[in-house]
Design a protein around this motif. Structure first.
Motif, mmCIF file in Angstrom:
data_model
loop_
_atom_site.group_PDB
_atom_site.id
_atom_site.type_symbol
_atom_site.label_atom_id
_atom_site.label_comp_id
_atom_site.label_asym_id
_atom_site.label_seq_id
_atom_site.Cartn_x
_atom_site.Cartn_y
_atom_site.Cartn_z
ATOM 1 N N MET A 1 39.706 41.282 -22.680
ATOM 2 C CA MET A 1 39.193 42.612 -21.703
ATOM 3 C C MET A 1 38.425 42.434 -20.878
ATOM 4 O O MET A 1 38.464 43.166 -19.655
ATOM 5 N N GLU A 2 37.345 41.502 -21.031
ATOM 6 C CA GLU A 2 36.316 41.306 -19.915
ATOM 7 C C GLU A 2 36.832 40.753 -18.728
ATOM 8 O O GLU A 2 36.667 41.191 -17.597
ATOM 9 N N VAL A 3 37.553 39.557 -18.943
ATOM 10 C CA VAL A 3 38.334 38.781 -17.762
ATOM 11 C C VAL A 3 39.503 40.036 -16.944
ATOM 12 O O VAL A 3 39.476 39.525 -15.715
ATOM 13 N N LEU A 4 39.917 40.650 -17.802
ATOM 14 C CA LEU A 4 41.042 41.363 -17.064
ATOM 15 C C LEU A 4 40.421 42.345 -16.038
ATOM 16 O O LEU A 4 40.921 42.703 -14.890
ATOM 17 N N ASP A 5 39.167 42.822 -16.436
ATOM 18 C CA ASP A 5 38.452 43.475 -15.305
ATOM 19 C C ASP A 5 38.015 43.039 -14.193
ATOM 20 O O ASP A 5 37.588 43.548 -13.323
ATOM 21 N N THR A 6 37.847 41.774 -14.052
ATOM 22 C CA THR A 6 37.704 40.868 -12.858
ATOM 23 C C THR A 6 38.759 40.971 -11.817
ATOM 24 O O THR A 6 38.495 41.050 -10.488
ATOM 25 N N VAL B 1 28.591 40.270 -9.409
ATOM 26 C CA VAL B 1 27.241 40.147 -9.067
ATOM 27 C C VAL B 1 26.519 40.373 -10.635
ATOM 28 O O VAL B 1 26.069 39.469 -10.819
ATOM 29 N N ALA B 2 26.899 41.488 -11.332
ATOM 30 C CA ALA B 2 26.228 41.660 -12.495
ATOM 31 C C ALA B 2 26.615 40.816 -13.417
ATOM 32 O O ALA B 2 25.861 40.167 -14.240
ATOM 33 N N ASN B 3 28.142 40.434 -13.483
ATOM 34 C CA ASN B 3 28.299 39.492 -14.373
ATOM 35 C C ASN B 3 27.665 38.087 -14.386
ATOM 36 O O ASN B 3 27.390 37.524 -15.225
ATOM 37 N N ALA B 4 27.564 37.702 -13.100
ATOM 38 C CA ALA B 4 27.057 36.568 -12.756
ATOM 39 C C ALA B 4 25.644 36.305 -13.203
ATOM 40 O O ALA B 4 25.177 35.237 -13.791
ATOM 41 N N GLY C 1 29.888 42.682 -19.855
ATOM 42 C CA GLY C 1 30.979 41.728 -19.745
ATOM 43 C C GLY C 1 30.379 40.288 -19.669
ATOM 44 O O GLY C 1 31.120 39.262 -20.110
ATOM 45 N N GLY C 2 29.427 39.999 -18.997
ATOM 46 C CA GLY C 2 28.749 38.806 -18.794
ATOM 47 C C GLY C 2 28.419 37.814 -19.973
ATOM 48 O O GLY C 2 28.314 36.804 -19.954
ATOM 49 N N GLY C 3 27.874 38.678 -20.934
ATOM 50 C CA GLY C 3 27.693 37.985 -22.093
ATOM 51 C C GLY C 3 28.623 37.621 -23.102
ATOM 52 O O GLY C 3 28.249 36.968 -23.979
#
Length: 511
Positions: free
Chosen positions: A9-14, A44-47, A100-102
């Motif tokens: 779900m998280e990677v899909l949103d990239t 940015v927030a993810n990184a 998502g980053g965590g």
């Protein structure tokens, strides 16, 4: 499967928002450049949060932190779907990126600690489906939802998946005893979060993401915004290294990057992220802009490659028990390099099948790299370093993706200008080929009812469009050559990796 659901779900949103940007731009009445911040703000927030995930997971527990990340991601996804302006959408996308980053690094560290080395290949095979297939599914799903319904659904579909993942994590996942002991030790010793290191690392990664993602659109150093963020990138990087190396409990263990094994894995993951994200973004763009595909059909051209990737994940998961990772990585990188070379056979009459097969070739090679690099990166890593290793590998994938997109954007823009300037040198009255093309095109339009003057004007305009199209094709060919070179560079990096110990065997390559 449980940790893979959340990561999928998280990677899909990239990537799901990439094909929806034109719909977001129209729906919120903003320009395409402004809408592009929807992708940038998330990355940015993810990184940034990736760097803090290791300490937070140790301090508050992996399960608790994982559930908090999923909850924040799910709630902010729903808020993105109901955003009423660009400002509100960007704010909610930042929250979504923080949640998502965590998730991705925690999922990998949970798997690394839950399975012995000989079983990790199969475990990461199932998990790898989420990481590699999600960016492929993103454009297809985002295009279909945008075409059939609206861009809001690109975010709203996360709600049911997030709730299911949250329940399953609460029900099935438990912190290992070593993690519980580590948490008690941190509380007992009063170990504090490296706030200065986090600010430096976050500033470096956040500024770098902005420079890479917005540089081309803002004319690089011709923009004050890019100059400011480039200076922040350099200054924070220079200050970060001595601080993190000398701090007792650094937010990022830079010494890991100095190890031959992990450092090589980090570089290979940079290259893998660059190819995965760049091809996922630029192939649909090519199909929509120059082959007349809808967003849905452009995404569908990538889907068979995703199916092949799923199948290859399980095949490579089995094979990895018998073949050393470095050989699989080198083979996968070679296959992808040849797939990129195949894409250089680009011209205007290509059919749907050509692009399907090009993605299938990538789908064969990508699992060989991803699974092997994930397993190899944990070789020689102690239990207390798995969270750090997971965070750094995911930083490599994110930053590599941004670097790949930035590289492709620059090559595409500058080489298209170059090829246009070369082609127009031949669009002059003294060229026999131009005279013949103009005559034939004028005759064609005149037979369609246009007057001779209008037919000639239409013919000139048609020739101009052909020049632009052909220069674009030539520029895309240059992009694919560059990505082939990036993939080829991963081959020697793979061969310097050490052999991975299997079960009770002694390592063949020496540790």
């Amino acid at each position: 499967m449980v940790v893979a659901i959340a990561t999928f779900m998280e990677v899909l949103d990239t990537t799901i928002a990439n094909v929806a940007l034109r719909y977001i731009s129209g729906g919120l009445a903003v320009g395409p450049d402004e809408a592009a911040w929807v992708v940038t703000s998330y990355l940015v927030a993810n990184a940034i949060v990736l760097t803090a995930s290791s300490f937070l997971a140790k301090r508050y527990g992996r399960k608790a932190f994982f559930m908090a990340a999923i909850a924040l991601f799910t709630v902010s996804s729903v808020l993105c779907g109901f955003a009423w302006s660009l400002e509100s959408l960007l704010f909610f996308r930042v929250l979504q990126g923080l949640g998502g980053g965590g998730m991705a690094p925690l999922a990998q560290s949970i798997l690394a600690d839950s399975f012995p080395p000989e079983k990790r290949g199969q475990a990461f095979a199932l998990y790898g489906v989420a990481i590699v297939v999600a960016p492929v599914v993103g454009p297809t799903l985002g295009g279909w939802l945008s075409d059939q319904y609206s861009w809001h659904w690109c975010f709203l579909i996360n709600a049911p998946v997030g709730l299911i993942a949250l329940f399953l994590i609460w029900w099935l996942v438990q912190d290992p005893k070593s993690a519980i002991e580590e948490r008690k030790r941190l509380r007992r010793d009063g170990v504090r979060f490296d706030i200065v290191g986090f600010i430096l690392v976050a500033t470096f990664l956040g500024s770098l993401e902005v420079v890479l993602d917005e540089g081309q659109r803002k004319d690089w150093f011709g923009s004050n915004l890019i100059v400011v963020f480039a200076c922040l990138t350099v200054l924070s990087f220079v200050a970060m290294i001595p601080w993190e190396l000398n701090h007792k409990n650094p937010v990022i263990d830079l010494r890991l990057l100095g190890q031959r094994q992990f450092g090589s894995c980090f570089l290979v993951m940079l290259a893998t992220g660059a190819i995965l994200i760049a091809t996922t973004q630029f192939l649909p763009q090519l199909l929509q802009d120059y082959f007349g595909y809808t967003a849905t059909w452009a995404g569908l051209a990538l889907s068979p490659g995703g199916v092949v990737t799923c199948l290859m994940m399980f095949v490579i998961g089995r094979v990895s028990a018998y073949v050393q990772p470095k050989y699989l990585i080198a083979t996968g990188a070679t296959i992808i390099a040849f797939a990129m070379v195949d894409l250089t056979n680009l011209y205007g009459d290509l059919n749907f099948g050509f692009f399907v097969w090009s993605r299938i070739y990538i789908g064969i090679g990508l699992p060989m790299i991803f699974l092997s690099i994930t397993a190899a990166s944990y070789e020689g890593i102690t239990k207390d370093q798995t969270d750090q290793a997971s965070a750094l590998i995911n930083v490599a994938r994110n930053v590599g993706g941004s670097m790949g997109v930035s590289l492709a954007q620059n090559i595409l823009a500058y080489r298209q200008q170059f090829h246009t300037s070369r082609l127009v040198e031949h669009i002059v009255p003294s060229e026999p080929a131009y005279q013949e093309s103009l005559r034939a095109a004028t005759q064609f339009f005149s037979t369609r009812g246009a007057s001779m003057v209008d037919a000639q004007n239409q013919a000139i305009a048609w020739i101009g469009r052909q020049v632009q199209t052909q220069s674009a094709f030539l520029a895309y060919i240059d992009v694919f050559w560059a990505l082939a070179l990036v993939s080829a560079c991963a081959v020697p990096l793979a061969m310097i990796l050490k052999n991975v110990k299997r079960g009770g065997e002694a390592p063949a390559g020496g540790h």
